[in-house]
Structures are given as structure tokens and as C-alpha cells.
Design a protein around this motif. Structure first.
Motif, PDB file in Angstrom:
ATOM      1  N   ALA A  80       0.835  -1.207   0.000  1.00  6.50           N
ATOM      2  CA  ALA A  80       0.000   0.000   0.000  1.00  6.50           C
ATOM      3  C   ALA A  80       0.867   1.253   0.000  1.00  6.50           C
ATOM      4  CB  ALA A  80      -0.932  -0.009   1.207  1.00  6.50           C
ATOM      5  N   ILE A  81       1.974   1.212   0.720  1.00  5.00           N
ATOM      6  CA  ILE A  81       2.894   2.349   0.732  1.00  5.00           C
ATOM      7  C   ILE A  81       3.537   2.531  -0.638  1.00  5.00           C
ATOM      8  CG2 ILE A  81       5.102   3.164   1.663  1.00  5.00           C
ATOM      9  CD1 ILE A  81       4.228   1.975   4.369  1.00  5.00           C
ATOM     10  N   SER A 151      -6.469   6.088 -15.676  1.00  4.84           N
ATOM     11  CA  SER A 151      -6.656   4.635 -15.600  1.00  4.84           C
ATOM     12  C   SER A 151      -5.663   4.006 -14.633  1.00  4.84           C
ATOM     13  CB  SER A 151      -6.524   4.018 -16.995  1.00  4.84           C
ATOM     14  OG  SER A 151      -5.229   4.221 -17.523  1.00  4.84           O
ATOM     15  N   VAL A 152      -4.433   4.519 -14.618  1.00  6.11           N
ATOM     16  CA  VAL A 152      -3.419   3.992 -13.695  1.00  6.11           C
ATOM     17  C   VAL A 152      -3.821   4.263 -12.248  1.00  6.11           C
ATOM     18  CG1 VAL A 152      -1.038   4.292 -12.878  1.00  6.11           C
ATOM     19  CG2 VAL A 152      -1.508   4.135 -15.334  1.00  6.11           C
ATOM     20  N   ILE A 153      -4.252   5.485 -11.973  1.00  2.22           N
ATOM     21  CA  ILE A 153      -4.595   5.867 -10.605  1.00  2.22           C
ATOM     22  C   ILE A 153      -5.808   5.099 -10.096  1.00  2.22           C
ATOM     23  CG2 ILE A 153      -5.471   7.766  -9.188  1.00  2.22           C
ATOM     24  CD1 ILE A 153      -3.662   9.620 -10.910  1.00  2.22           C
ATOM     25  N   GLU A 154      -6.809   4.908 -10.952  1.00  2.00           N
ATOM     26  CA  GLU A 154      -7.993   4.166 -10.528  1.00  2.00           C
ATOM     27  C   GLU A 154      -7.636   2.744 -10.136  1.00  2.00           C
ATOM     28  OE1 GLU A 154     -11.240   4.984  -9.867  1.00  2.00           O
ATOM     29  OE2 GLU A 154     -10.274   6.945  -9.925  1.00  2.00           O
ATOM     30  N   ARG A 155      -6.756   2.132 -10.904  1.00  2.00           N
ATOM     31  CA  ARG A 155      -6.333   0.771 -10.587  1.00  2.00           C
ATOM     32  C   ARG A 155      -5.569   0.736  -9.265  1.00  2.00           C
ATOM     33  NH1 ARG A 155      -2.810  -3.278 -14.515  1.00  2.00           N
ATOM     34  NH2 ARG A 155      -2.215  -4.772 -12.917  1.00  2.00           N
ATOM     35  N   LEU A 156      -4.661   1.673  -9.076  1.00  2.00           N
ATOM     36  CA  LEU A 156      -3.866   1.698  -7.852  1.00  2.00           C
ATOM     37  C   LEU A 156      -4.729   2.016  -6.636  1.00  2.00           C
ATOM     38  CD1 LEU A 156      -0.705   3.608  -9.129  1.00  2.00           C
ATOM     39  CD2 LEU A 156      -0.911   1.160  -8.658  1.00  2.00           C
ATOM     40  N   ARG A 157      -5.648   2.959  -6.794  1.00  4.05           N
ATOM     41  CA  ARG A 157      -6.507   3.332  -5.668  1.00  4.05           C
ATOM     42  C   ARG A 157      -7.371   2.161  -5.218  1.00  4.05           C
ATOM     43  NH1 ARG A 157      -9.037   7.539  -7.780  1.00  4.05           N
ATOM     44  NH2 ARG A 157      -7.690   9.133  -6.922  1.00  4.05           N
ATOM     45  N   GLY A 158      -7.857   1.394  -6.182  1.00  2.00           N
ATOM     46  CA  GLY A 158      -8.671   0.239  -5.847  1.00  2.00           C
ATOM     47  C   GLY A 158      -7.914  -0.785  -5.029  1.00  2.00           C
ATOM     48  N   GLN A 159      -6.623  -0.960  -5.334  1.00  2.00           N
ATOM     49  CA  GLN A 159      -5.829  -1.957  -4.625  1.00  2.00           C
ATOM     50  C   GLN A 159      -5.542  -1.560  -3.178  1.00  2.00           C
ATOM     51  OE1 GLN A 159      -2.288  -3.160  -6.797  1.00  2.00           O
ATOM     52  NE2 GLN A 159      -3.355  -2.958  -8.739  1.00  2.00           N
ATOM     53  N   SER A 160      -5.369  -0.259  -2.941  1.00  2.00           N
ATOM     54  CA  SER A 160      -4.969   0.180  -1.598  1.00  2.00           C
ATOM     55  C   SER A 160      -6.105   0.807  -0.802  1.00  2.00           C
ATOM     56  CB  SER A 160      -3.815   1.194  -1.703  1.00  2.00           C
ATOM     57  OG  SER A 160      -4.234   2.346  -2.399  1.00  2.00           O
ATOM     58  N   VAL A 161      -7.333   0.716  -1.323  1.00  2.00           N
ATOM     59  CA  VAL A 161      -8.432   1.471  -0.724  1.00  2.00           C
ATOM     60  C   VAL A 161      -8.707   1.067   0.716  1.00  2.00           C
ATOM     61  CG1 VAL A 161     -10.261  -0.085  -1.526  1.00  2.00           C
ATOM     62  CG2 VAL A 161     -10.760   2.339  -1.142  1.00  2.00           C
ATOM     63  N   HIS A 203       0.887  16.176   0.171  1.00  2.00           N
ATOM     64  CA  HIS A 203      -0.256  15.492   0.792  1.00  2.00           C
ATOM     65  C   HIS A 203      -0.077  13.986   0.769  1.00  2.00           C
ATOM     66  CE1 HIS A 203      -4.169  13.924   1.680  1.00  2.00           C
ATOM     67  NE2 HIS A 203      -4.363  13.545   0.420  1.00  2.00           N
ATOM     68  N   LEU A 204       0.285  13.431  -0.374  1.00  2.00           N
ATOM     69  CA  LEU A 204       0.431  11.980  -0.458  1.00  2.00           C
ATOM     70  C   LEU A 204       1.657  11.500   0.312  1.00  2.00           C
ATOM     71  CD1 LEU A 204      -0.820  11.564  -4.083  1.00  2.00           C
ATOM     72  CD2 LEU A 204      -1.806  10.470  -2.072  1.00  2.00           C
ATOM     73  N   GLY A 205       2.656  12.354   0.452  1.00  2.00           N
ATOM     74  CA  GLY A 205       3.769  12.019   1.340  1.00  2.00           C
ATOM     75  C   GLY A 205       3.297  11.909   2.781  1.00  2.00           C
ATOM     76  N   SER A 206       2.377  12.783   3.160  1.00  2.00           N
ATOM     77  CA  SER A 206       1.785  12.719   4.494  1.00  2.00           C
ATOM     78  C   SER A 206       0.987  11.430   4.679  1.00  2.00           C
ATOM     79  CB  SER A 206       0.877  13.933   4.708  1.00  2.00           C
ATOM     80  OG  SER A 206       0.099  13.812   5.878  1.00  2.00           O
ATOM     81  N   VAL A 207       0.285  11.005   3.619  1.00  2.00           N
ATOM     82  CA  VAL A 207      -0.465   9.744   3.669  1.00  2.00           C
ATOM     83  C   VAL A 207       0.501   8.581   3.915  1.00  2.00           C
ATOM     84  CG1 VAL A 207      -1.849   8.122   2.324  1.00  2.00           C
ATOM     85  CG2 VAL A 207      -2.357  10.571   2.239  1.00  2.00           C
ATOM     86  N   ILE A 208       1.632   8.594   3.227  1.00  2.00           N
ATOM     87  CA  ILE A 208       2.618   7.523   3.395  1.00  2.00           C
ATOM     88  C   ILE A 208       3.120   7.463   4.832  1.00  2.00           C
ATOM     89  CG2 ILE A 208       4.968   6.808   2.765  1.00  2.00           C
ATOM     90  CD1 ILE A 208       4.308   7.916  -0.079  1.00  2.00           C
ATOM     91  N   GLU A 209       3.431   8.626   5.399  1.00  2.00           N
ATOM     92  CA  GLU A 209       3.900   8.655   6.780  1.00  2.00           C
ATOM     93  C   GLU A 209       2.827   8.140   7.738  1.00  2.00           C
ATOM     94  OE1 GLU A 209       6.990   9.229   7.873  1.00  2.00           O
ATOM     95  OE2 GLU A 209       7.424   9.233   5.724  1.00  2.00           O
ATOM     96  N   ALA A 210       1.582   8.497   7.489  1.00  2.00           N
ATOM     97  CA  ALA A 210       0.492   8.038   8.349  1.00  2.00           C
ATOM     98  C   ALA A 210       0.299   6.531   8.226  1.00  2.00           C
ATOM     99  CB  ALA A 210      -0.795   8.773   7.995  1.00  2.00           C
ATOM    100  N   LEU A 211       0.452   5.998   7.019  1.00  2.00           N
ATOM    101  CA  LEU A 211       0.353   4.547   6.828  1.00  2.00           C
ATOM    102  C   LEU A 211       1.458   3.834   7.602  1.00  2.00           C
ATOM    103  CD1 LEU A 211      -0.458   4.344   3.014  1.00  2.00           C
ATOM    104  CD2 LEU A 211      -1.965   3.622   4.873  1.00  2.00           C
ATOM    105  N   ARG A 212       2.646   4.383   7.573  1.00  2.00           N
ATOM    106  CA  ARG A 212       3.760   3.778   8.328  1.00  2.00           C
ATOM    107  C   ARG A 212       3.490   3.813   9.827  1.00  2.00           C
ATOM    108  NH1 ARG A 212       8.128   6.701   4.499  1.00  2.00           N
ATOM    109  NH2 ARG A 212       8.477   4.983   3.030  1.00  2.00           N
TER     110      ARG A 212
END
Length: 221
Positions: A80-81, A151-161, A203-212
Motif C-alpha cells: 500500500a505504501i 486509468s493507472v490511478i484508478e487501478r492503484l486506488r482500488g488496490q490500496s483502498v 499530501h500523499l507524502g503525508s499519507v505515506i507517513e500516516a500509513l507507516r
């Protein structure tokens, strides 16, 4: 809700229905997806189900196990990260392109989302804020005009949702992400592509830190 549409779009309908059920948690990681059960639930043919599972396998939401059929693919925190790191690069590009292309009507739409996000956080409406979060990310990609990226983002978002959804429900997380989202909106509405890309990546860097930070055994299954 069962999908009842028949004809040439039947397979597309069941793909959408199964994808939505996986994303919403109706089907959990490693759960078997039995063709006969899916056919009955969504009122479509087993051929349509089989085709849908193949497509969802390609998207990374489903995995097909030899001699055992299909099951919902489990996405680890580490994966997910990685997915979010890829999204950071692609969505940064999309934010920059959106800032270059944004129309006046789209600026009005973004300001409406902005006000709704502020109101949702102010009233503690976590689910409403989560929905607005998803809407904002999708609209920025759509405004960018980058169909390949979309299309790339939709696929990735679905996997990590699943991980993203758990993160959205963590106490205090909306207070962190709200100013990040507002900064993205402000940059796009100001038609500043450099700031738009920087704020989206931040923002997405912040998401990564929160996931960790959420990697403790009690936080994830």
C-alpha cells in the motif's frame, strides 16, 4: 444492489458491482469468490462473472489460484505504501496539469468541495469528509485531461483502498489532511502548476507517513 442489466454491457456491469463490493468491504481479503454465488447475487450469467473476475485479476483486486478459483487479493501495508508512492508522482503531475487547464466552472466546483470539506471536518462528519476526499482526488485527475494517468490511478486506488479507508477513520486524521487538501485546491484555482504539484505530492507524502505510523499489529489485520 443486484445488477439486472443484460445484453452487451452485462460484463461491464458485474465488474463494477464486484469491484464496489470489494472496495466497500462486502468481500474481505482472501475471501473466495465463487462464480455461482456471484452470478446469483448480481443476476448475471456465469460467463459474465468469469470475464469480470479476469478483469479484476488484471486490476490487482482479485487473484486466481490454480484449482481453487478466485479470491480477493490481500494487499500488505508495504505494498500500500509503494502504491501511494507511485500515486504521489502521478497525481502530482495531474495536479499540475489541472492547474494549467482548469476552467472557471471547475474552479467554482473546487471551491464548493473546499467549503463542504471544511464543514464536514467542523461537524465531525468523517464519512462525508472521506467521500469528499475521494471526489476531490478523482476530479483533479479528470480536470488534468490525462486519460492514461486516470486509468493507472484508478487501478492503484482500488488496490490500496482498504488501508486508505482505515487511515481516514483514524482519530485526528481529517485535521491533518484538511489543510493539505485546501492547499491543493488553492493552488489549482490560482492556476499555479508548480504549487499544485508540490502540494499534491506533499499530501500523499503525508499519507505515506500516516500509513507507516499505522503499522502496529493492533492497527492492521
Amino acid at each position: 444492489m443486484p445488477v439486472t442489466r443484460k445484453g452487451p454491457f452485462e460484463s461491464d456491469s458485474v465488474v463494477e458491482a464486484i469491484r464496489a463490493a470489494i472496495v466497500s468491504g462486502d468481500y474481505v481479503p482472501d475471501q473466495r469468490l465463487v462464480e455461482a454465488d456471484l452470478s446469483e447475487r448480481f443476476s448475471v450469467s456465469r460467463g459474465a462473472v468469469r470475464s469480470a473476475l479476469l478483469q479484476l485479476d488484471n486490476e490487482g483486486l482479485v487473484e486466481r489460484v490454480p484449482h481453487r478459483g478466485a479470491r480477493v487479493r490481500a494487499v500488505s501495508l508495504a505494498e500500500a505504501i509503494e502504491i501511494t508512492e507511485v500515486r504521489m508522482a502521478v497525481e502530482g503531475l495531474c495536479a499540475a496539469k489541472a492547474a494549467q487547464r482548469v476552467a472557471e466552472a471547475e474552479i467554482d466546483e473546487l471551491w464548493q468541495i473546499r467549503e463542504q470539506m471544511i464543514a464536514a471536518v467542523g461537524t465531525g462528519a468523517v464519512m462525508a469528509y472521506s467521500g469528499l476526499n475521494n471526489r476531490l482526488h478523482r476530479r483533479i485527475v479528470e480536470m488534468s485531461g490525462q486519460s492514461t494517468a486516470e486509468s493507472v490511478i484508478e487501478r492503484l486506488r482500488g488496490q490500496s483502498v482498504r488501508h486508505q479507508f482505515r487511515l481516514a477513520l483514524r482519530p485526528g486524521r481529517p485535521l491533518v489532511s484538511l489543510p493539505e487538501h485546501l492547499a491543493i485546491i488553492d493552488a489549482i484555482c490560482s492556476r499555479d502548476p508548480v504549487a499544485a504539484e508540490q502540494t499534491a505530492r506533499r499530501h500523499l507524502g503525508s499519507v505515506i507517513e500516516a500509513l507507516r505510523d499505522a503499522s502496529a499489529p493492533t492497527a492492521l489485520t
